[in-house]
Design a protein around this motif. Structure first.
Motif, PDB file in Angstrom:
ATOM      1  N   ARG A 235       1.062  -1.316  -0.020  1.00 11.32           N
ATOM      2  CA  ARG A 235      -0.052  -0.013   0.033  1.00 11.32           C
ATOM      3  C   ARG A 235       1.080   1.345   0.003  1.00 11.32           C
ATOM      4  NH1 ARG A 235      -3.004  -1.011   3.892  1.00 11.32           N
ATOM      5  NH2 ARG A 235      -4.754  -1.650   2.682  1.00 11.32           N
ATOM      6  N   PHE A 236       1.766   1.165   0.699  1.00  8.82           N
ATOM      7  CA  PHE A 236       3.008   2.330   0.637  1.00  8.82           C
ATOM      8  C   PHE A 236       3.609   2.623  -0.318  1.00  8.82           C
ATOM      9  CE2 PHE A 236       6.981   3.928   2.251  1.00  8.82           C
ATOM     10  CZ  PHE A 236       6.625   5.223   2.775  1.00  8.82           C
ATOM     11  N   TRP A 237       4.055   1.400  -0.834  1.00  9.47           N
ATOM     12  CA  TRP A 237       4.728   1.589  -2.025  1.00  9.47           C
ATOM     13  C   TRP A 237       3.740   2.054  -3.446  1.00  9.47           C
ATOM     14  CZ3 TRP A 237       6.268  -3.941  -4.827  1.00  9.47           C
ATOM     15  CH2 TRP A 237       6.905  -3.447  -6.016  1.00  9.47           C
ATOM     16  N   LEU A 238       2.401   1.550  -3.379  1.00  6.77           N
ATOM     17  CA  LEU A 238       1.810   2.353  -4.604  1.00  6.77           C
ATOM     18  C   LEU A 238       1.442   3.572  -4.350  1.00  6.77           C
ATOM     19  CD1 LEU A 238      -0.750  -0.853  -4.951  1.00  6.77           C
ATOM     20  CD2 LEU A 238       1.129  -0.116  -6.760  1.00  6.77           C
ATOM     21  N   ALA A 239       1.417   3.972  -3.022  1.00  5.85           N
ATOM     22  CA  ALA A 239       0.917   5.584  -2.599  1.00  5.85           C
ATOM     23  C   ALA A 239       2.252   6.178  -3.121  1.00  5.85           C
ATOM     24  CB  ALA A 239       0.683   5.518  -1.189  1.00  5.85           C
ATOM     25  N   SER A 240       3.177   5.834  -3.062  1.00  3.87           N
ATOM     26  CA  SER A 240       4.375   6.659  -3.287  1.00  3.87           C
ATOM     27  C   SER A 240       4.836   6.640  -4.811  1.00  3.87           C
ATOM     28  CB  SER A 240       5.736   6.251  -2.454  1.00  3.87           C
ATOM     29  OG  SER A 240       6.088   4.823  -2.524  1.00  3.87           O
ATOM     30  N   ALA A 241       4.220   5.899  -5.807  1.00  7.39           N
ATOM     31  CA  ALA A 241       4.306   5.706  -7.125  1.00  7.39           C
ATOM     32  C   ALA A 241       3.634   6.582  -8.050  1.00  7.39           C
ATOM     33  CB  ALA A 241       4.415   4.140  -7.497  1.00  7.39           C
ATOM     34  N   GLU A 242       4.215   6.730  -9.057  1.00  6.83           N
ATOM     35  CA  GLU A 242       3.297   7.504 -10.010  1.00  6.83           C
ATOM     36  C   GLU A 242       2.093   7.111 -10.217  1.00  6.83           C
ATOM     37  OE1 GLU A 242       4.406   8.514 -14.612  1.00  6.83           O
ATOM     38  OE2 GLU A 242       6.103   8.580 -13.358  1.00  6.83           O
ATOM     39  N   LYS A 243       1.010   8.088 -10.306  1.00  3.15           N
ATOM     40  CA  LYS A 243      -0.300   7.752 -10.490  1.00  3.15           C
ATOM     41  C   LYS A 243      -0.622   7.045 -11.892  1.00  3.15           C
ATOM     42  CE  LYS A 243      -3.202   9.353  -7.152  1.00  3.15           C
ATOM     43  NZ  LYS A 243      -2.213   8.636  -6.293  1.00  3.15           N
ATOM     44  N   VAL A 244      -1.299   6.114 -11.998  1.00  4.65           N
ATOM     45  CA  VAL A 244      -1.328   5.388 -13.191  1.00  4.65           C
ATOM     46  C   VAL A 244      -2.423   6.189 -14.023  1.00  4.65           C
ATOM     47  CG1 VAL A 244      -1.300   3.052 -12.439  1.00  4.65           C
ATOM     48  CG2 VAL A 244      -3.464   3.893 -12.290  1.00  4.65           C
ATOM     49  N   THR A 245      -2.380   6.206 -15.401  1.00 10.91           N
ATOM     50  CA  THR A 245      -3.070   7.103 -16.335  1.00 10.91           C
ATOM     51  C   THR A 245      -3.582   6.546 -17.336  1.00 10.91           C
ATOM     52  OG1 THR A 245      -1.154   7.844 -17.155  1.00 10.91           O
ATOM     53  CG2 THR A 245      -1.878   9.300 -15.580  1.00 10.91           C
ATOM     54  N   GLY A 246      -4.489   6.937 -18.350  1.00  8.19           N
ATOM     55  CA  GLY A 246      -4.772   6.261 -19.384  1.00  8.19           C
ATOM     56  C   GLY A 246      -5.391   4.916 -19.058  1.00  8.19           C
ATOM     57  N   ASN A 247      -4.792   3.906 -20.064  1.00  6.58           N
ATOM     58  CA  ASN A 247      -5.438   2.455 -19.788  1.00  6.58           C
ATOM     59  C   ASN A 247      -4.612   1.665 -19.193  1.00  6.58           C
ATOM     60  OD1 ASN A 247      -3.476   1.237 -21.602  1.00  6.58           O
ATOM     61  ND2 ASN A 247      -4.587   2.418 -23.212  1.00  6.58           N
ATOM     62  N   LEU A 248      -3.493   2.180 -18.310  1.00  4.25           N
ATOM     63  CA  LEU A 248      -2.686   1.620 -17.176  1.00  4.25           C
ATOM     64  C   LEU A 248      -3.567   0.937 -16.316  1.00  4.25           C
ATOM     65  CD1 LEU A 248       0.605   3.339 -16.761  1.00  4.25           C
ATOM     66  CD2 LEU A 248       0.366   0.932 -17.281  1.00  4.25           C
ATOM     67  N   ARG A 249      -3.365  -0.147 -15.716  1.00  3.54           N
ATOM     68  CA  ARG A 249      -3.928  -0.688 -14.288  1.00  3.54           C
ATOM     69  C   ARG A 249      -2.973  -1.710 -13.812  1.00  3.54           C
ATOM     70  NH1 ARG A 249      -6.898   1.941 -16.089  1.00  3.54           N
ATOM     71  NH2 ARG A 249      -9.180   1.773 -16.961  1.00  3.54           N
ATOM     72  N   VAL A 250      -2.943  -1.271 -12.287  1.00 10.62           N
ATOM     73  CA  VAL A 250      -2.257  -2.087 -11.589  1.00 10.62           C
ATOM     74  C   VAL A 250      -3.223  -3.074 -10.526  1.00 10.62           C
ATOM     75  CG1 VAL A 250      -0.611  -2.147  -9.795  1.00 10.62           C
ATOM     76  CG2 VAL A 250      -0.415  -0.361 -11.470  1.00 10.62           C
ATOM     77  N   GLN A 251      -3.041  -4.157 -10.765  1.00  7.19           N
ATOM     78  CA  GLN A 251      -3.565  -5.372 -10.003  1.00  7.19           C
ATOM     79  C   GLN A 251      -3.073  -5.623  -8.977  1.00  7.19           C
ATOM     80  OE1 GLN A 251      -5.522  -8.108 -13.025  1.00  7.19           O
ATOM     81  NE2 GLN A 251      -6.772  -8.552 -11.433  1.00  7.19           N
TER      82      GLN A 251
END
Ligand SMILES: [Zn+2]
Ligand SMILES: [Zn+2]
Length: 722
Positions: free
Chosen positions: A697-713
């Motif tokens: 959770r901490f990792w995803l919060a500190s990463a660049e926001k996903v945009t367009g058709n990108l998805r992270v599952q």
């Protein structure tokens, strides 16, 4: 912060991160857990009062709760479960709550039933039809209108005529419950001494505290009778019980057994029910009229308020993992729910998961063993057939030794089973002339020929085309050849080898659940000699005449780069082999393999499952794999490969440093494209006492926001590595 009792936080059943504040209108009383409808954007949405608001919001900017439903509030334990699952799986809590609130039909007050009763006055005019109605109403009981019409065989107008004549009166009765309460004393089972000892071990767990028992016993060893008695104990103590099954839609025999034991059918919860039925079960669970539910994994989120026992039958089964939407494992979350509810859990299996075995070995779970096979039958004799030496001729799939055994079983009037866990005719189709291989246009997967239906089909996205007559690459006619076996191809070979046998194919794509249930009944009645089937046949069915089982490709599960491949193969081979000789005969099982020396094959042949678990636990410990470590998979997907890969690389470089966390990837996922989306995988591994969910959770919060058709599952504790 001042808490204004007229403002509350409401969690709505949509994928948002937290609750919103709403005003409680004058005259409405709500508590934590109350189910309400609130305006969200232009429409009303179901939600649950979560508690006092988190932030100060200007009173005049808030909207009112539109209505509060007249049902009991959800239990504290269930609200905590929602928060726990959300925190653990990284799903938004509102999305988890949706699994609880799924049935809005259930919230409306059930409509009363119109009923009729005699007044005692006779009508002036008596017709034969009127007499039939009055006959049915002889005793002073009120009859529901529909039942009265059915019993007297008249039309509604006859009854209404009697009402106008003053001979009957109309009443409104509460709708009857969806099921009658189960009677814990209806048919108490006569347990064997070993079963009694097992039950005593479970009963020894404090019924008012959390506790888990692994009920570990061979297929046919009588585990169901034992956990039914434990359920009966729970019902007698006034608490509710939930039994989860991996394949509920197909387990009519289980429901029949429940009915015989408890004198009434259980409330069911699975995908084949209508929304109205689901609504009634849901409400019954909440208001306490439903005392026992038999359901699929999603029943875990039913609104029990007095849950005392959870049973997971076949606890090792992969169907307990949900891999769409909220990625939860029903076994693990059942243990969490039981902990929150101070309830007991029984995990039942003939081939427990390595995780559960490890908990039992360590004393965290009570280890309850049942070793005697029911009705004196023994586990089958298991033999490997070394395909390198004793395999069949090219283009065939049944080794000569197996064919002889099948033939003599049929000769003796017994049944034989040929098992291959692969649907369709052939896993790969290619052109003999130009070498073209048929691949799904949207997935990195071969098109699987289903000759029975005349199509090529992708097993990942469902895309299908008519099987072409000419090669779509070079135009050559009749040049397509099938490579490798699927279950339909085995059936074709079986038809040629055993033309006089009554044969049946069982595969999930061979008919509706109702049709498949009919096939199972026909097999149980001995209407077939030879069963040719996929994984579908491995679960929970009693085929008393079955004496020979042949597993055509025992290596099928071992090929992938999946840390659980050995365990899954061991489980399915044990289940399938256990189909042989279940009643009175000693059966034989044959495993066709290219790796007869693999630890899984050796454990099968020697019957030494302890050796298998010991080997598997040792290997997991050495690799830091579950249950000695934790895994989390992050699948980054996008319409273009470079977009997914570049983002995954950025994600990797944004990963926080943490002691003991190892990161792998990014690499193309084994199935690198599904439904036209490219998939790149990152894997995080940690020690078992590390909060890997919190880390991700901490990792995803500190990463660049996903945009367009990108998805992270995110998949915490992934079970599949595709
Ligand atoms: Zn071609
Ligand atoms: Zn596809």
């Amino acid at each position: 912060m001042e808490h204004r009792p007229d403002i509350v936080a409401v969690m709505v059943g949509v994928a948002v991160e937290g609750p919103y504040s709403y005003r409680v209108p004058a005259g409405m009383a709500v508590v934590r857990g109350s189910i309400v409808a609130v305006p969200l954007g232009p429409r009303l949405t179901l939600g649950v009062v979560w508690g006092p608001p988190k932030d100060m919001v200007a009173h005049n900017r808030l909207r009112d709760i539109a209505m509060a439903y007249d049902v009991p509030p959800l239990s504290e334990e269930l609200l905590k479960l929602v928060e726990w699952v959300a925190r653990y799986t990284l799903a938004p809590p509102g999305q988890v709550l949706r699994a609880v609130l799924r049935s809005s039909e259930a919230l409306d007050t059930p409509k009363p039933v119109i009923a009729y009763r005699r007044t005692g006055r006779d009508p002036e005019k008596l017709t034969p039809a009127r007499l039939r109605v009055l006959d049915v109403l002889m005793d002073e009981m009120a009859w529901p209108k529909a039942a009265l019409i059915g019993a007297s065989g008249v039309s509604a107008s006859v009854i209404e005529g009697l009402e106008r004549a003053g001979a009957v009166e109309r009443l409104e009765m509460a709708a009857p419950p969806i099921v009658l309460p189960p009677d814990p004393d209806a048919a108490i089972a006569k347990l064997s001494p070993e079963q009694q000892a097992a039950l005593a071990q479970i009963s020894a767990l404090d019924p008012h505290k959390f506790g888990v028992a692994l009920l570990d016993g061979v297929t046919g060893g009588g585990k169901t009778e034992v956990f039914f008695e434990a359920v009966a104990e729970t019902l007698r103590a006034g608490r509710q019980a939930l039994i989860l099954l991996p394949e509920i839609a197909l387990t009519h025999t289980f429901l029949d057994r429940f009915t015989r034991r408890f004198g009434t059918r259980p409330a069911e919860w699975h995908s084949e029910m209508t929304p109205v039925q689901r609504g009634r079960v849901w409400r019954g669970v909440l208001d306490g009229t439903v005392r026992a539910v038999v359901g699929a994994r999603s029943a875990l989120f039913l609104p029990f308020r007095e849950l005392g026992m959870l049973v997971l039958d076949e606890e090792h089964d992969g169907a307990y993992k949900q891999s769409e939407g909220v990625n939860y494992h029903a076994r693990d979350m059942a243990v969490v729910r039981a902990h929150l509810a101070n309830a007991r859990v029984i995990l039942s299996s003939a081939t427990p998961s390595v995780e559960t075995r490890n908990n039992a070995n360590g004393g965290r779970y009570a280890h309850v063993m049942l070793t005697a096979r029911f009705a004196e039958a023994a586990m089958p004799n298991i033999t490997t057939i070394d395909m390198r030496v004793d395999g069949p001729e090219k283009g065939q799939w049944i080794a000569p030794q197996l064919a002889r055994e099948v033939f003599s079983a049929i000769e003796r009037g017994e049944q034989a089973l040929l098992f291959l866990n692969r649907r369709g005719y052939a896993p790969l189709t290619l052109c003999r002339s130009c070498g073209h291989q048929y691949q799904c246009p949207d997935c990195s997967a071969w098109m699987v020929e289903h000759r029975f239906r005349g199509v090529l089909m992708c097993h990942h996205c469902g895309h299908e085309v008519r099987t072409p007559k000419v090669c779509s690459a070079c135009g050559e006619a009749d040049a397509l050849i099938a490579v490798g076996p699927g279950i339909e191809r085995v059936a074709e070979e079986a038809a040629a080898r055993f033309p006089d046998a009554r044969r049946v194919i069982l595969s999930s794509d061979m008919g509706s659940n109702a049709q498949l249930r009919d096939r199972f009944s026909e097999i149980e009645r001995g209407e077939f000699d030879l069963i040719i089937g996929t994984q579908l046949v491995s679960k929970g069915h009693h085929f008393e005449k079955l004496s020979v089982v042949g597993v055509l490709d025992a290596d099928l599960g071992l090929a992938h780069g999946d840390p659980r491949a050995g365990e899954k193969t061991f489980q399915i081979l044990t289940q399938v082999a256990g189909r042989a000789g279940r009643a009175s005969k000693t059966g034989k099982a044959f495993l066709q393999t290219y790796h007869p020396d693999h630890p899984v094959m050796r454990a099968m042949v020697t019957g030494d499952r302890e050796a298998f678990y010991a080997h598997e636990l040792q290997a997991r410990e050495a690799g830091g794999l579950p249950p000695f470590g934790r895994l989390a998979a992050l699948i980054v997907s996008a319409n273009e490969h470079d977009v997914a890969m570049n983002y995954a690389k950025k994600l990797l470089s944004a990963a926080p440093m943490a002691e003991g966390v190892r990161l792998f990837g990014p690499a193309d996922a084994p199935i690198a494209m599904v439904r036209g989306r490219h998939r790149v995988r990152l894997l995080a591994q940690s020690g078992k006492d590390f909060d890997l969910s919190g880390y991700v959770r901490f990792w995803l919060a500190s990463a660049e926001k996903v945009t367009g058709n990108l998805r992270v599952q995110v998949d915490i504790d992934p079970m599949s590595f595709m």
